[in-house]
Design a protein around this motif. Structure first.
Motif, PDB file in Angstrom:
ATOM      1  N   GLY A 209       6.414   0.943  10.309  1.00 13.00           N
ATOM      2  CA  GLY A 209       6.034   2.298  10.264  1.00 13.00           C
ATOM      3  C   GLY A 209       4.314   2.003  10.381  1.00 13.00           C
ATOM      4  N   GLU A 210       3.587   3.113   9.786  1.00 13.24           N
ATOM      5  CA  GLU A 210       2.266   3.130   9.889  1.00 13.24           C
ATOM      6  C   GLU A 210       1.374   2.163   9.265  1.00 13.24           C
ATOM      7  OE1 GLU A 210       3.771   7.459   9.421  1.00 13.24           O
ATOM      8  OE2 GLU A 210       4.272   5.434   8.810  1.00 13.24           O
TER       9      GLU A 210
ATOM     10  N   TYR B 244       0.602   7.326  14.733  1.00 14.75           N
ATOM     11  CA  TYR B 244      -0.418   6.334  13.969  1.00 14.75           C
ATOM     12  C   TYR B 244      -1.067   5.363  14.962  1.00 14.75           C
ATOM     13  CZ  TYR B 244      -2.688   2.930  11.136  1.00 14.75           C
ATOM     14  OH  TYR B 244      -3.327   2.071  10.441  1.00 14.75           O
TER      15      TYR B 244
ATOM     16  N   ILE C  70      10.448   2.115   0.880  1.00 14.04           N
ATOM     17  CA  ILE C  70       9.723   2.209  -0.159  1.00 14.04           C
ATOM     18  C   ILE C  70      10.703   2.944  -1.396  1.00 14.04           C
ATOM     19  CG2 ILE C  70       7.885   3.409  -1.418  1.00 14.04           C
ATOM     20  CD1 ILE C  70       7.328   0.854   0.040  1.00 14.04           C
TER      21      ILE C  70
ATOM     22  N   SER D 244       0.972  -0.972  -0.031  1.00 13.50           N
ATOM     23  CA  SER D 244      -0.276   0.112  -0.093  1.00 13.50           C
ATOM     24  C   SER D 244       0.880   1.222   0.003  1.00 13.50           C
ATOM     25  CB  SER D 244      -0.979  -0.158   1.191  1.00 13.50           C
ATOM     26  OG  SER D 244      -0.279   0.077   2.620  1.00 13.50           O
ATOM     27  N   HIS D 245       2.066   1.368   0.731  1.00 14.27           N
ATOM     28  CA  HIS D 245       2.845   2.371   0.777  1.00 14.27           C
ATOM     29  C   HIS D 245       3.518   2.461  -0.634  1.00 14.27           C
ATOM     30  CE1 HIS D 245       3.126   3.724   4.885  1.00 14.27           C
ATOM     31  NE2 HIS D 245       2.665   2.503   5.133  1.00 14.27           N
TER      32      HIS D 245
ATOM     33  N   THR E 167       5.326   6.459  13.969  1.00 15.47           N
ATOM     34  CA  THR E 167       4.773   5.084  14.122  1.00 15.47           C
ATOM     35  C   THR E 167       3.770   5.207  15.474  1.00 15.47           C
ATOM     36  OG1 THR E 167       6.633   4.145  12.787  1.00 15.47           O
ATOM     37  CG2 THR E 167       4.987   2.464  14.177  1.00 15.47           C
TER      38      THR E 167
ATOM     39  N   ASP F 208       0.871   4.050  -3.026  1.00 21.21           N
ATOM     40  CA  ASP F 208       1.062   5.433  -2.834  1.00 21.21           C
ATOM     41  C   ASP F 208       2.069   6.315  -3.674  1.00 21.21           C
ATOM     42  OD1 ASP F 208      -1.227   5.460  -1.056  1.00 21.21           O
ATOM     43  OD2 ASP F 208      -0.230   5.289   0.714  1.00 21.21           O
ATOM     44  N   ARG F 209       3.346   5.884  -3.512  1.00 22.02           N
ATOM     45  CA  ARG F 209       4.588   6.297  -4.058  1.00 22.02           C
ATOM     46  C   ARG F 209       4.249   6.269  -5.516  1.00 22.02           C
ATOM     47  NH1 ARG F 209       9.684   6.821  -2.431  1.00 22.02           N
ATOM     48  NH2 ARG F 209       8.720   7.005  -0.315  1.00 22.02           N
TER      49      ARG F 209
ATOM     50  N   ARG G 143      -6.531   0.943   3.680  1.00 21.50           N
ATOM     51  CA  ARG G 143      -5.024   1.071   3.449  1.00 21.50           C
ATOM     52  C   ARG G 143      -4.828   2.073   2.131  1.00 21.50           C
ATOM     53  NH1 ARG G 143      -2.171  -4.301   5.687  1.00 21.50           N
ATOM     54  NH2 ARG G 143      -1.401  -3.592   7.589  1.00 21.50           N
TER      55      ARG G 143
ATOM     56  N   ILE H  15       9.419   2.888   6.901  1.00 20.78           N
ATOM     57  CA  ILE H  15       8.853   2.487   5.621  1.00 20.78           C
ATOM     58  C   ILE H  15       9.215   3.349   4.290  1.00 20.78           C
ATOM     59  CG2 ILE H  15       6.641   3.414   6.078  1.00 20.78           C
ATOM     60  CD1 ILE H  15       7.081   0.316   4.227  1.00 20.78           C
ATOM     61  N   ASP H  16       9.023   4.536   4.488  1.00 25.48           N
ATOM     62  CA  ASP H  16       9.355   5.611   3.689  1.00 25.48           C
ATOM     63  C   ASP H  16      10.710   5.303   2.800  1.00 25.48           C
ATOM     64  OD1 ASP H  16       7.120   6.769   4.174  1.00 25.48           O
ATOM     65  OD2 ASP H  16       7.709   8.672   4.754  1.00 25.48           O
TER      66      ASP H  16
END
Length: 324
Positions: free
Chosen positions: A180-181, A309, A221, A14-15, A306, A18-19, A40, A217-218
């Motif tokens: 992460g979130e 969230y 990714i 999901s992350h 985190t 988004d990216r 998500r 997570i950022d």
């Protein structure tokens, strides 16, 4: 580019979705929402094509894939609890999924297959930081924990050998302890946060000296995105994560600093320690050299994001209401 993500409703997927939407790609997500969820993806559902289905169903999987430029195969059952409680399901989902992903890549006009492997393939590493050239190890086939590691080792072989036979490009990434979130609660950082927020007994498995290299997570990714599109990543394998190694006791202390709470710690034994390596620290030299990758999020910043969230998720309140 046209991009397809299996497991795109999961934590990492999901992350990544988004990216890639933010980057302007045409994104399709394929997921059976057994562990992830559409929620998500709620911020981008109107901008992607979402297909619900199971990677074990070859025909449904193949129908969902529409000749993308890049197929990111992330779908898998992970999480230590599942390795012990559902090893046969781990084997079925992970092996059938990667087998079908490689068959589809061979049969459609796909430029590159990106496969999410795992740091678990290194077993008990003997070199730190651990490079991609380190031997892969299945430590004990009788231990259900290794159901996951075994599928990732075989998955890499499926990808490499099918790509060689059918002349499509591949990239393999080996994530190391992403957090992460929205990662769920079956992982050490959310578990620690939940204990702090609810005031329940704060336990640590073992003596707390085992180490991990936790990657926000950022940053993770960022590495996967670079690996998926860079020319230098074609037919290559990359560790992704951070080289900043920390003990589990130090991780707990860092969360105490973030939350302002310092509970008494109880050390307990657990079956999850059986087969768990004492250290995990990836060598990122290859990702730095070929991808220009460098993680930038400090542990303090990542843990605070985190925590915020999960505090909202657990209490329904904003973090500023937390009594520091």
């Amino acid at each position: 580019m046209k991009v397809h993500i299996t497991g795109g409703a999961g934590f990492v997927g999901s992350h990544l979705a988004d990216r890639l939407v933010d980057a302007g790609h045409d994104v399709t997500v394929f997921d059976n929402v057994s562990r992830g969820g559409r929620d998500r993806l709620e911020g981008i559902l109107d901008e992607i094509r979402f297909v619900e289905g199971d990677v074990r169903d070859h025909d449904a999987f193949a129908d969902a894939v529409d000749d993308p430029d890049v197929l990111f195969h992330l779908a898998a059952i992970n999480g230590t609890k599942h390795f012990y409680d559902r090893p046969r399901a781990v084997l079925d989902v992970n092996l059938e999924g990667v087998k079908h992903a490689t068959q589809i890549a061979a049969g459609q006009d796909i430029d590159r297959l990106v496969f999410a492997s795992s740091s678990e393939v290194y077993g008990f590493p003997e070199t730190f930081p651990t490079p991609e050239t380190h031997p892969l190890q299945l430590m004990d086939p009788t231990n259900p924990r290794y159901s996951y590691a075994g599928t990732k080792i075989l998955g890499e072989q499926y990808v490499i050998q099918t790509a060689a036979a059918h002349e499509f490009a591949y990239t393999i990434v080996r994530p190391h302890n992403f957090y992460g979130e929205a990662m769920g609660y079956d992982h050490v950082i959310p578990e620690f946060i939940e204990r702090l927020v609810t005031g329940s007994e704060f336990t640590i498995y073992g003596d707390g000296t085992q180490t991990r290299s936790f990657c926000y997570i950022d940053d993770g990714i960022d590495a996967i995105e670079r690996a998926g599109f860079a020319d230098a990543a074609r037919d290559e394998i990359f560790n992704v994560g951070t080289q900043d190694e920390i003990t589990i006791t130090e991780l707990a202390s860092a969360l105490f600093d973030v939350t302002g709470r310092r509970p008494e710690v109880t050390h307990i034994e657990s079956k999850e320690l059986s087969g768990s390596p004492d250290r995990r620290q990836p060598d990122l030299s290859k990702a730095r050299d070929l991808l220009g990758y460098e993680p930038t999020t400090s542990l303090e910043t990542g843990l605070r994001r985190t925590f915020e969230y999960y505090y909202r998720d657990l209490t329904g309140n904003e973090p500023e209401q937390w009594e520091f």
